[in-house]
Write a protein that holds these residues in place. Sequence first.
Motif: not given
Length: 284
Positions: A55-63
């Motif tokens: 139910g959550q939207a978490v921005p992600v990137s390398r690491g």
Amino acid sequence: MSKRVIDKIDALIFEDEFPIYVNRVTESFTQLEHTHDFYEMTYVAEGRGTHYINGQAVPVSRGDLFWIPLGVSHVFRPAGASSRESLIVYNCIFQEEAMSMAEQAHTSSLFTFYRQLSGWRGIRAVDHAFASLFEALHREYTGSLDFGRLTVQCNWLMLLIQFKRALEQPSASAMQGVATTFDSMLLEIRNHPERDHTAEKAARSLQLGVRQLQRLFRERMDMGFKSYLQDVRIQQCCELLRTTELTVTEIHQAVGYQDAKHFHALFKRKTGKTPGAYRRSVRM
């Protein structure tokens, strides 16, 4: 999902009854949000995007590294459909049996920690310390070297140890599955994408100015309010194209788009396909 289907999936994933599986995948818009009856640790190796989790939207990137327990729904989405925006992720999944097999006096507290860990957890490893562990896991799992499975098990244990240590560091940059007012606002958009969401209305709900809201979105989501709303609506369109017989017109209107030309252009830009081509590809 029935037990028969789950057992069939497990048989396809876990080869020769070895209870650990490792892969490296390029995420896309065709993968569906899902749950599973095994544990998962997933590491972002390249690119950026969004991890929709419980139910959550978490921005992600390398690491970025996540612990996903049993029954937690999630899916990764890349930032866009072009090759320049690829999101590449390592997955290490394992059954309860893996912990039972490795459980000795010196590992008992480690496995107790994970069994009792409530909800998902994530860390942002800015020094990319976990990259070499996942690379070694994948190399040993997919290779044909002597003692490959033993090495996989050793690296898997080291992964669990290092992640536990990272979570317990007072200075750790940790993400947790705990709802905030901002998260509740994101969830409202995800649950009701068809509503007339605007930055102005969202800002008022958080008692912020529009500029403050946009700054918060950039900090938390690595995108603006409009881009987030578009991503949510296109994801919902993908789900409806896959699971229903609604027409494309009915679908884009159901998620809040009235202008068909604008919707078609946006859908192709986000997914790399027209709505009709997308529906055909996921039903083949």
